[in-house]
Design an enzyme around this catalytic site. Sequence first.
Site, short mmCIF file in Angstrom:
data_model
loop_
_atom_site.label_atom_id
_atom_site.label_comp_id
_atom_site.label_asym_id
_atom_site.label_seq_id
_atom_site.Cartn_x
_atom_site.Cartn_y
_atom_site.Cartn_z
N SER A 80 -1.39 -6.29 2.02
CA SER A 80 -2.24 -6.13 0.85
C SER A 80 -3.33 -7.19 0.91
O SER A 80 -3.04 -8.39 0.93
CB SER A 80 -1.40 -6.28 -0.42
OG SER A 80 -2.23 -6.32 -1.56
N LYS A 159 2.60 1.93 2.38
CA LYS A 159 1.21 1.81 2.84
C LYS A 159 0.79 3.20 3.29
O LYS A 159 1.46 3.84 4.10
CB LYS A 159 1.09 0.81 3.98
CG LYS A 159 -0.34 0.41 4.30
CD LYS A 159 -0.95 -0.35 3.14
CE LYS A 159 -2.39 -0.78 3.38
NZ LYS A 159 -2.50 -1.96 4.25
N ASN A 191 -3.01 5.35 -3.75
CA ASN A 191 -1.89 4.58 -4.31
C ASN A 191 -1.19 5.34 -5.43
O ASN A 191 0.04 5.39 -5.50
CB ASN A 191 -2.39 3.23 -4.84
CG ASN A 191 -2.86 2.30 -3.74
OD1 ASN A 191 -2.68 2.57 -2.56
ND2 ASN A 191 -3.46 1.20 -4.13
N SER A 227 0.19 0.44 -1.52
CA SER A 227 -1.06 -0.05 -0.94
C SER A 227 -1.59 1.00 0.02
O SER A 227 -0.85 1.87 0.48
CB SER A 227 -0.85 -1.38 -0.20
OG SER A 227 -0.50 -2.41 -1.09
N SER A 228 -2.87 0.91 0.31
CA SER A 228 -3.46 1.86 1.25
C SER A 228 -4.50 1.15 2.11
O SER A 228 -5.00 0.09 1.75
CB SER A 228 -4.10 3.04 0.50
OG SER A 228 -4.96 2.59 -0.52
N GLU A 298 -3.02 -3.72 -13.01
CA GLU A 298 -4.11 -2.79 -13.30
C GLU A 298 -4.84 -3.26 -14.55
O GLU A 298 -4.19 -3.66 -15.53
CB GLU A 298 -3.54 -1.38 -13.54
CG GLU A 298 -4.55 -0.28 -13.69
CD GLU A 298 -5.02 0.28 -12.37
OE1 GLU A 298 -4.52 -0.15 -11.32
OE2 GLU A 298 -5.90 1.16 -12.40
N VAL A 345 -3.23 -4.80 -6.47
CA VAL A 345 -3.95 -4.09 -7.52
C VAL A 345 -3.94 -2.60 -7.26
O VAL A 345 -3.38 -2.14 -6.26
CB VAL A 345 -5.38 -4.65 -7.64
CG1 VAL A 345 -6.27 -4.11 -6.54
CG2 VAL A 345 -5.97 -4.40 -9.02
N PRO A 352 3.84 0.83 -16.53
CA PRO A 352 3.07 1.32 -17.68
C PRO A 352 1.60 0.99 -17.57
O PRO A 352 1.22 -0.01 -16.95
CB PRO A 352 3.73 0.62 -18.86
CG PRO A 352 4.40 -0.58 -18.28
CD PRO A 352 4.82 -0.19 -16.90
#
Length: 365
Positions: A80, A159, A191, A227-228, A298, A345, A352
């Site tokens: 990340s 990922k 994500n 993650s991406s 977030e 992130v 939530p």
Amino acid sequence: MPDPIEVRKVAIESVTDASGLAKLIDDGVIEAARVLAVIGKTEGNGGVNDYTRILADRAFREVLAAKGHPSPESVPLVWSGGTDGVLSPHATVFATVDPATAPQSDEPRLSVGIAMSEVILPEDIGRPAMVEKVAAGVREAMKIAGIDDPRDVHYVQTKTPLLTLSTINDAKSRGHDVITEDTGPSMDISNSTTALGIAVALGEIEMPSADQIHRDLSLYSSVASCSSGVELDVAQIVVVGNVRGVGGRYRAGHSVMKDALDTDGIWEAIRDSGIDLPERPHPSDLQGRLVNLFMKCEADPTGSVRGRRNIMLDDSDVHWHRQIKATVGGVAASVTGDPAVFVSVAAVHQGPSGGGPVIAIADLG
């Protein structure tokens, strides 16, 4: 029964530093051939063009190869990008150990399962096909970890691919469209779609419709950390949970932060991992027993936290990704006393709305 797990956190002292991994192997703490996965934070910008992830990936794979891992290219290395604020670059290494050398216990102890999904095509991202492929991969990883009950899963780290100009053009060349042609937001969409796949696999939600993906914020997984990046075309899936009888020293727990300032949510995850704490805990109460925290965050889509307005989503100078990551990283470090915490992130459908999952791994000795 799967083998017991050793898990250690090591510092990353420069962009290409993997000396912490090498030292674990040289000191006999872990065997190179038994390394299952590495989950870490690198110091880049966290965006589509964050190549610190690729540099770290190469450095850690080179150490695994040099130290005798039979197939270092197959080990999931989940990076990340972005250590904003006080966050510190680091990696958490998961490896199996010989059961004969591990402490025996009938209590729940850490188990890890690794799986790769089917290839995720660019036209799958943000759509039900990706949800289904991720869910199937999570179920496979649970089997490998020896986990039958989804309630024993405390952490699913993935990922997945995001969209790039190249993959967008590939889809078009085959007669398909993509969910967006804006590569930056495709990271968040990848994500969030993955998180729904995790939630489906664990029975947290029913299979969502296409129009709920990245939109219906009431749907989420409480254990997903997604993650991406540009470096793969499948979902790398690491399932972490607890299994009775597996042995070892470690245990996982989880909770959620209800908002960016929710320290109670962090402490609850630590308690859930098996660490006894007083009613009003302090970092000194951890006594070195917390291996690491893994968190998603977030910016609250309402533009406020606890009734106070903020300008993260309106700021044209500093992207909100970096602001909320720095904020939650500071809050987490104030709990643990250690800035080397995993805070990532783009957490839509991960915890939530405005908050996020918190996973703790404890060394119970």
